[in-house]
Design a protein around this motif. Structure first.
Motif, PDB file in Angstrom:
ATOM      1  N   ASP A 130       0.814  -1.249  -0.036  1.00  0.00           N
ATOM      2  CA  ASP A 130       0.001  -0.183   0.066  1.00  0.00           C
ATOM      3  C   ASP A 130       0.942   1.347  -0.053  1.00  0.00           C
ATOM      4  O   ASP A 130       0.772   2.257  -0.701  1.00  0.00           O
ATOM      5  CB  ASP A 130      -1.021  -0.017   1.216  1.00  0.00           C
ATOM      6  N   THR A 131       1.819   1.359   0.900  1.00  0.00           N
ATOM      7  CA  THR A 131       2.713   2.430   0.784  1.00  0.00           C
ATOM      8  C   THR A 131       3.679   2.797  -0.385  1.00  0.00           C
ATOM      9  O   THR A 131       3.628   3.662  -1.079  1.00  0.00           O
ATOM     10  CB  THR A 131       3.698   2.381   2.028  1.00  0.00           C
ATOM     11  N   ARG A 132       3.959   1.755  -1.089  1.00  0.00           N
ATOM     12  CA  ARG A 132       4.951   1.689  -2.479  1.00  0.00           C
ATOM     13  C   ARG A 132       3.726   2.082  -3.374  1.00  0.00           C
ATOM     14  O   ARG A 132       4.294   3.238  -4.112  1.00  0.00           O
ATOM     15  CB  ARG A 132       5.484   0.529  -2.527  1.00  0.00           C
ATOM     16  N   ASP A 133       2.673   1.652  -3.343  1.00  0.00           N
ATOM     17  CA  ASP A 133       1.804   2.104  -4.369  1.00  0.00           C
ATOM     18  C   ASP A 133       1.485   3.367  -4.260  1.00  0.00           C
ATOM     19  O   ASP A 133       1.160   4.181  -5.335  1.00  0.00           O
ATOM     20  CB  ASP A 133       0.508   1.134  -4.392  1.00  0.00           C
ATOM     21  N   LEU A 134       1.143   3.978  -2.916  1.00  0.00           N
ATOM     22  CA  LEU A 134       0.597   5.392  -2.719  1.00  0.00           C
ATOM     23  C   LEU A 134       1.807   6.288  -3.404  1.00  0.00           C
ATOM     24  O   LEU A 134       1.763   7.464  -4.176  1.00  0.00           O
ATOM     25  CB  LEU A 134       0.582   5.809  -1.348  1.00  0.00           C
ATOM     26  N   VAL A 135       3.060   6.010  -3.043  1.00  0.00           N
ATOM     27  CA  VAL A 135       4.236   6.809  -3.629  1.00  0.00           C
ATOM     28  C   VAL A 135       4.443   6.559  -4.937  1.00  0.00           C
ATOM     29  O   VAL A 135       4.637   7.634  -5.797  1.00  0.00           O
ATOM     30  CB  VAL A 135       5.673   6.358  -2.703  1.00  0.00           C
ATOM     31  N   THR A 136       4.545   5.688  -5.538  1.00  0.00           N
ATOM     32  CA  THR A 136       4.722   5.043  -7.098  1.00  0.00           C
ATOM     33  C   THR A 136       3.721   6.006  -7.963  1.00  0.00           C
ATOM     34  O   THR A 136       4.005   6.295  -8.980  1.00  0.00           O
ATOM     35  CB  THR A 136       5.227   4.006  -7.266  1.00  0.00           C
ATOM     36  N   ARG A 137       2.437   5.693  -7.492  1.00  0.00           N
ATOM     37  CA  ARG A 137       1.244   6.045  -8.218  1.00  0.00           C
ATOM     38  C   ARG A 137       0.887   7.474  -8.230  1.00  0.00           C
ATOM     39  O   ARG A 137       0.681   8.328  -9.112  1.00  0.00           O
ATOM     40  CB  ARG A 137       0.072   5.373  -7.982  1.00  0.00           C
ATOM     41  N   ARG A 138       1.144   8.203  -7.079  1.00  0.00           N
ATOM     42  CA  ARG A 138       0.643   9.638  -6.885  1.00  0.00           C
ATOM     43  C   ARG A 138       1.993  10.606  -6.878  1.00  0.00           C
ATOM     44  O   ARG A 138       1.566  11.540  -7.242  1.00  0.00           O
ATOM     45  CB  ARG A 138       0.031   9.670  -5.574  1.00  0.00           C
TER      46      ARG A 138
END
Length: 431
Positions: free
Chosen positions: A145-153
């Motif tokens: 979840d954290t990686r997705d937040l940073v890499t996507r947004r």
């Protein structure tokens, strides 16, 4: 104590005045907060944007909240007198600003809290600092979840670093290793940073080459639950509005336990270090902090380590973050125990890693233990004139059960630190 104290919630607001006795420039809710309504209100008082005091007032139906709070603010600021913080802040606002702050890396350690992290990152990306980067350290993640937040947004403005060893100090050391700035600022994933936070926190490094650390003001973002109100009514994380400079070459006369009163220097949600000074001091002790058996103390250890290395530490209320206090009674119980454990864990860590400080600590130990016991037993008593967390004339006694938990935590701290050191060695040298 078997039940939560019956404490009324407060709205949180910001009131901006053009002078200590001047007109209202603005009244608004705290960042991200709901619109102001009647009832009890906790307000940060600003002087042309600069934090100067806090007040608490009750706005009755039909009253103008701005006028009610402004009257309280003018009275509070007048109490400081002509040489008080309010006048100094007003004078400083008319002075020529210092040179540009140094390039800075902002490190945010997080674990499985993408919602609060997203809110924190939004505030960090809105900073007025001219040259900074943001490094998110994903500590022992269980999901992506954290990686997705940073890499996507935020992939173009935020760097993502993964650290699989649990523990806040280890995550901070990982962030320090990844940082490219001359100054490294640390904050938590449960804060909203004032737009001027990073500039105010890092400008002092540009003018004082002997400065190793700067800490700032932490105020509550919400006071909606009894646990949040109780914590803030006894000071919360705030350290006041008076600027302080702690110099190991000139120990403060009003702190005979210096430098072993690290809790008065600041808190980990709002701190910055000269990167070279923190690295010279050995960084954070990985056997301290949330996520380890020590339960806390990583920030306190770093403060003392930098001071012991000969660097100065400065506190400024102009560097402001709004902190989302944990909202349940059990959270507050956990915090009380963790504060006690972190205190003695950091002292143990300091002696283990810097045994040369033992004579200085021993001479202060009896007085220090008496001071700690007094503070946990009488936490509700505040100095004359009030402190930022004091809710006006309200008095919410600090429950004896929480004082007992703090003292139990103090007894446990050295044991927790020893356990954490063993665990750290085992992770570094698995069989």
């Amino acid at each position: 104590m078997s039940s939560t104290p019956a404490l009324r919630p407060l709205s949180v607001a910001e009131l901006d005045l053009d002078a200590p006795d001047g007109k209202v420039l603005a009244l608004r809710p705290a960042p991200g907060g709901p619109a102001l309504a009647g009832g009890d209100v906790y307000a940060l008082v600003r002087l042309r944007g600069r934090p100067a005091a806090t007040v608490v007032g009750t706005v009755a139906e039909g009253e103008d909240p701005a006028e009610v709070l402004a009257a309280l603010a003018r009275e509070r600021l007048a109490e400081a007198g002509p040489r008080g913080d309010a006048e100094r802040l007003a004078a400083r606002s008319r002075s020529v600003p210092a040179g540009p702050p140094p390039r800075t890396s902002v490190v945010v350690a997080t674990r499985e809290r993408p919602g609060s992290l997203a809110r924190a990152l939004d505030s960090l990306l809105a900073q007025d600092h001219p040259d900074f980067e943001i490094v998110v350290v994903d500590n022992a993640p269980r999901t992506t979840d954290t990686r997705d937040l940073v890499t996507r947004r935020h992939t173009d403005r935020v760097r993502y670093v993964r650290e699989d060893t649990p523990g806040l100090a280890t995550a901070h050391n990982t962030g320090l290793a990844a940082a490219e700035g001359a100054v490294v600022a640390f904050t938590d994933d449960d804060v909203i940073a004032d737009p001027h936070w990073l500039t105010a926190l890092t400008e002092p490094f540009a003018t004082d080459p002997g400065l190793g650390c700067v800490t700032g003001l932490i105020l509550p973002a919400r006071l909606g639950t009894p646990a949040q109100v109780l914590l803030e009514s006894h000071g919360g994380f705030a350290k006041g509005f008076a600027p302080r400079l702690y110099d190991p070459a000139e120990p403060p006369a009003d702190e005979p336990l210096f430098p072993f009163t690290a809790g008065s220097f600041g808190s980990g949600a709002n701190m910055a270090f000269r990167a070279a000074a923190l690295r010279q001091a050995g960084g954070f002790d990985p056997a301290t902090g949330t996520g380890t058996a020590a339960r806390g103390g990583d920030d306190l250890y770093a403060f003392v380590a930098v001071l012991a290395a000969g660097f100065r530490l400065r506190y400024t209320s102009e560097a402001l973050v709004w902190h989302h206090h944990r909202d349940t009674w059990q959270d507050l119980r956990n915090q009380a125990y963790g504060y006690g454990a972190g205190l003695t864990a950091y002292l143990t860590a300091t002696l283990v890693r810097s045994p040369r400080l033992l004579p200085a600590l021993l001479t202060r130990l009896p007085r220090g233990l008496a001071y700690a016991r007094t503070m946990t037993a009488r936490r509700g008593e505040t100095p004359e004139g009030g402190v930022p967390g004091e809710h006006g004339t309200q008095h919410h006694p600090w429950p004896a059960s929480l004082s007992r938990l703090e003292r139990r935590g103090m007894l446990y701290g050295p044991i927790g630190y020893a356990k954490a050191r063993v665990a750290t060695r085992q992770m570094r040298n698995p069989r």
